[in-house]
Write an enzyme that holds these catalytic residues in place. Structure first.
Site, PDB file in Angstrom:
ATOM      1  N   SER A 178      -4.643 -13.255  15.643  1.00 35.52           N
ATOM      2  CA  SER A 178      -5.353 -12.902  14.416  1.00 35.52           C
ATOM      3  C   SER A 178      -6.428 -13.939  14.104  1.00 35.52           C
ATOM      4  O   SER A 178      -7.305 -14.187  14.921  1.00 35.52           O
ATOM      5  CB  SER A 178      -4.358 -12.737  13.264  1.00 35.52           C
ATOM      6  N   ASP A 275      -6.780  -1.853  15.767  1.00 35.03           N
ATOM      7  CA  ASP A 275      -6.136  -3.014  15.160  1.00 35.03           C
ATOM      8  C   ASP A 275      -5.839  -2.746  13.678  1.00 35.03           C
ATOM      9  O   ASP A 275      -6.740  -2.376  12.907  1.00 35.03           O
ATOM     10  CB  ASP A 275      -7.050  -4.228  15.300  1.00 35.03           C
ATOM     11  N   HIS A 343      -0.993  -5.211  15.265  1.00 34.39           N
ATOM     12  CA  HIS A 343      -1.805  -6.403  15.045  1.00 34.39           C
ATOM     13  C   HIS A 343      -0.998  -7.600  15.516  1.00 34.39           C
ATOM     14  O   HIS A 343       0.039  -7.919  14.950  1.00 34.39           O
ATOM     15  CB  HIS A 343      -2.155  -6.548  13.568  1.00 34.39           C
TER      16      HIS A 343
END
Length: 397
Positions: A178, A275, A343
């Site tokens: 991330s 995502d 994610h």
């Protein structure tokens, strides 16, 4: 404004998805936190002034001189209010962080769960600056004080690890998830400068390829968010100089799609074409959907109507278009772009390497990354468009 990918809902769904295995992993592999004492001399502080930290699990056997560093993720802050709020949480202060972390997936020390990197020195870099380890500024109005020192935190942690063996590394992999995956783009080449010239050094970004894309209201939500972040935290001075000098808007070099062409170190991009964080915050941010037309679609992709699916497919198409040059580049680059609504897939055991892990061309993420790092095969895997992939762990559905 805060952008934190670890929302309560997503965290709960992740837990429910992997609960049995996550609990098993937690019982068997917890790694303690180390505060970086030398950070004081560098002025490297978390947002609230606390010392930065990392977790180190020592390698062994044939992997004793190999190193894997994993940037922690957790969104960003781009204004004083959100950064002050963040400074009072585990995203801005080591005072509030868990003092032990579960190492699973790419951080696992179990050969059956992490066949290529299990015996390496594995390090998790804790995230407490709010700018993907890239800022260098300070805010002090006499009553409130904030340290935007992500760049110094990165340097302090590296300098702390070098005498612990990193300085003699034979192989190294810089990774992140991330906001930590974005940090990998920003620090990849710099990482190689610290290591021996004959070391094999490569980089991996997981869910860090954040796009400079318009949202459903045709606004550049992420572009303006990052512009404010870069200005507030003093990030521009630490962005790639080749990128900033060739871009009329230097702050855009915070976006991976603009930074990637200038990265010289071998790089692997692991990302979902759908995502979840970008879906919810970049493509359909709350401000662009005030009446909640996308509410059910966000919760479950099977509930999306034809127009919403068309929009999602357009987002996937744009991602693949921005990566076309990378796909056609040399063997040094790797890629795993799947069609799961997820994610971050490298730290969860279920998605990294397990009997029912997501696959593209019958290859798990761990296998694809290993093939690329060790040069066993060319590893550039692109999934078919949703909903064709039945191996996905759709954490929002």
């Amino acid at each position: 404004m805060n952008m934190d990918s670890n929302t309560v809902v997503l965290s709960l769904l992740v837990f429910l998805t992997c609960a049995p295995r996550c609990i098993y992993s937690e019982e068997r592999h917890l790694v303690k936190m180390n505060l970086v004492r030398n950070a004081l001399s560098l002025g490297a502080y978390c947002l609230d002034g606390s010392l930065p930290a990392y977790h180190l699990d020592r390698g062994f056997g044939a992997g004793a001189r190999n190193w894997l560093l994993q940037f922690e993720g957790g969104g960003w802050c781009n204004d004083i209010k959100s950064c002050l709020d963040r400074a009072q949480t585990h995203r801005g202060s080591t005072h509030y962080m868990s003092k032990v972390e579960v190492f699973s997936g790419i951080l696992s020390n179990n050969a059956s769960l992490n066949p290529d990197f299990y015996n390496w020195n594995r390090v998790k870099l804790r995230y407490c600056d709010g700018a993907s380890f890239a800022g260098d500024a300070k805010f002090d109005n006499g009553t409130s004080l904030l340290y935007f020192r992500g760049q110094r935190i990165w340097q302090a942690i590296i300098l702390d690890l070098l005498p612990k063996g990193l300085g003699q590394a034979k192989k190294a992999l810089l990774s992140g998830c991330s906001a930590g995956g974005l940090a990998t783009f920003l620090h990849c080449d710099n990482f190689t400068n610290y290591l021996p010239k004959n070391a094999s050094v490569k980089c991996l970004s997981d869910a860090g390829f954040f796009l400079d894309a318009r949202d459903i209201g045709l606004n550049h939500t992420m572009r303006y968010f990052y512009k404010d972040l870069v200005a507030l935290q003093g990030v521009e001075q630490n962005l790639d100089k080749n990128c900033t000098t060739s871009n009329p808007y230097p702050a855009q070099c915070f976006f991976p799609q603009y930074a990637l062409p200038y990265i010289r170190t071998p790089f692997f991009i692991l990302n979902s074409a759908y995502d979840v964080f970008q879906f919810h915050h970049a493509l359909v941010p709350p401000a662009a959907d005030p009446h909640g037309h996308w509410y059910h679609c966000k919760l479950n992709p099977a509930a999306c109507n034809a127009i919403q699916i068309y929009t999602l497919q357009g987002f996937r198409k744009y991602m693949l278009e921005t990566l076309r040059f990378f796909l056609n580049s040399s063997r040094r680059g790797g890629m795993f772009i799947n069609s799961c609504f997820a994610h971050c897939q490298s730290e969860l055991q279920d998605t990294w390497f397990a009997p029912d892990s997501p696959r593209v061309n019958n290859k798990t993420i761990a296998q694809a990354v290993g093939d690329w790092y060790f040069g066993r095969n060319i590893s550039k895997e692109i999934d078919c468009a949703y909903p064709c992939d039945n191996t996905c762990h759709n954490l929002i559905g």
